[in-house]
Design an enzyme around this catalytic site. Structure first.
Site, mmCIF file in Angstrom:
data_model
loop_
_atom_site.group_PDB
_atom_site.id
_atom_site.type_symbol
_atom_site.label_atom_id
_atom_site.label_comp_id
_atom_site.label_asym_id
_atom_site.label_seq_id
_atom_site.Cartn_x
_atom_site.Cartn_y
_atom_site.Cartn_z
ATOM 1 N N ARG A 108 30.475 32.724 33.802
ATOM 2 C CA ARG A 108 31.051 33.788 34.627
ATOM 3 C C ARG A 108 30.033 34.876 34.958
ATOM 4 O O ARG A 108 30.042 35.443 36.055
ATOM 5 C CB ARG A 108 32.246 34.395 33.865
ATOM 6 C CG ARG A 108 33.334 34.750 34.792
ATOM 7 C CD ARG A 108 34.600 35.226 34.160
ATOM 8 N NE ARG A 108 35.335 35.873 35.221
ATOM 9 C CZ ARG A 108 36.294 35.296 35.942
ATOM 10 N NH1 ARG A 108 36.683 34.074 35.683
ATOM 11 N NH2 ARG A 108 36.865 35.959 36.920
ATOM 12 N N HIS A 162 46.569 46.147 45.710
ATOM 13 C CA HIS A 162 47.412 45.376 44.782
ATOM 14 C C HIS A 162 48.880 45.475 45.219
ATOM 15 O O HIS A 162 49.343 46.573 45.558
ATOM 16 C CB HIS A 162 47.247 45.928 43.356
ATOM 17 C CG HIS A 162 48.076 45.184 42.362
ATOM 18 N ND1 HIS A 162 47.735 43.917 41.913
ATOM 19 C CD2 HIS A 162 49.239 45.499 41.761
ATOM 20 C CE1 HIS A 162 48.657 43.494 41.077
ATOM 21 N NE2 HIS A 162 49.585 44.429 40.960
HETATM 22 C C1 GAR Z 1 47.865 41.099 49.131
HETATM 23 O O1 GAR Z 1 49.234 41.366 48.989
HETATM 24 C C2 GAR Z 1 47.083 41.667 47.965
HETATM 25 O O2 GAR Z 1 47.615 42.849 47.461
HETATM 26 C C3 GAR Z 1 47.241 40.570 46.955
HETATM 27 O O3 GAR Z 1 47.059 39.394 47.683
HETATM 28 C C4 GAR Z 1 47.577 39.605 49.010
HETATM 29 C C5 GAR Z 1 46.542 39.135 49.993
HETATM 30 O O4 GAR Z 1 47.068 39.040 51.285
HETATM 31 N N1 GAR Z 1 46.279 40.707 45.900
HETATM 32 C C6 GAR Z 1 46.568 40.496 44.622
HETATM 33 O O5 GAR Z 1 47.650 40.071 44.233
HETATM 34 C C7 GAR Z 1 45.446 40.802 43.662
HETATM 35 N N2 GAR Z 1 45.944 40.907 42.325
HETATM 36 P P1 GAR Z 1 46.110 38.730 52.515
HETATM 37 O O6 GAR Z 1 45.165 37.603 52.099
HETATM 38 O O7 GAR Z 1 47.030 38.298 53.607
HETATM 39 O O8 GAR Z 1 45.369 39.983 52.853
#
Ligand code: GAR
Length: 221
Positions: free
Chosen positions: A79, A123
């Protein structure tokens, strides 16, 4: 002692955006730059990186003519090596701000050493509730009546860094994860575009857990 991040003068702030999936938050940033112009918005996307090949987020960048890079965890011996490679690939584009927009990996020490204090994550929950990879599912399972989204600076925990801004979204009777996530993403895209523009245009300061936008204005009042 507050870390001061002065307002960007021209040229506009350089944004590197990290994605793992569909990239609709990235698209919202691209659309804001296109609609308002980079000078007025205060920032432009100079690179899009991912930990996965072939995701729609990368295709969105390619369609917009923006350079992309992919650093897959499985291609590195551990990592730390992956984290170093991701940090180097990102640094090659000399970003002022790095935005994690649906980037589903936790970065390590090297990445934070280079980009700490200017690495923003979005988030899909009201932190500190429901951190981690399943913020929407966890809020629904808990029976929360209100959830939402949080834009925050990234520290060395999982979704624990200083909060910049939040937006609330009601949980509706009959919501499933997908319906609720779509409504959260509507709010999230607006919030992210607003916050990134303000960080870039007005500067900010971080003092402990407190983020102040437009600190130059605030200091002179
Ligand atoms: C978003 O809702 C973001 O907050 C979430 O993934 C989605 C991406 O949407 N991220 C997480 O859950 C991180 N822990 P997108 O690819 O359509 O922008």
């Amino acid at each position: 002692m507050a870390a001061q991040h002065p307002r960007q003068s021209s040229p506009p702030a350089r944004l590197a955006v990290l994605v793992s999936g569909s990239g609709t938050n990235l698209q919202a940033l691209l659309d804001a730059v296109e609609a308002r112009g980079a000078e007025a918005y205060g920032a432009r996307v100079v690179a899009v990186g991912s930990d996965r090949e072939g995701v729609e987020g990368l295709r969105r960048a390619e369609r917009a003519g923006i350079p992309t890079f992919v650093r897959r965890l499985r291609d590195y011996p551990d990592r730390a090596a992956w984290d170093r490679a991701l940090a180097e690939a990102t640094a090659a584009h000399a970003p002022d701000l790095v935005v994690s927009a649906g980037f589903m990996k936790v970065v390590g020490a090297e990445f934070l050493a280079r980009f700490g204090g200017r690495f923003v994550n979005t988030h899909p929950a009201l932190l500190p509730s429901f951190p981690g990879a399943h913020g929407v599912r966890d809020a629904l399972a808990y029976g929360a009546k209100v959830t939402g989204c949080t834009v925050h600076f990234v520290d060395d925990g999982v979704d624990t860094g200083p909060v910049i801004a939040q937006s609330a979204v009601d949980v509706l009777e009959g919501d499933d994860e997908s319906a609720l996530h779509e409504r959260i993403k509507d709010a999230e895209r607006r919030l992210l575009v607003d916050v990134v523009g303000r960080l870039a245009r007005d500067g900010y300061s971080i003092e402990g857990r407190k983020v102040r936008l437009g600190h130059e204005r605030a200091r002179h009042q």
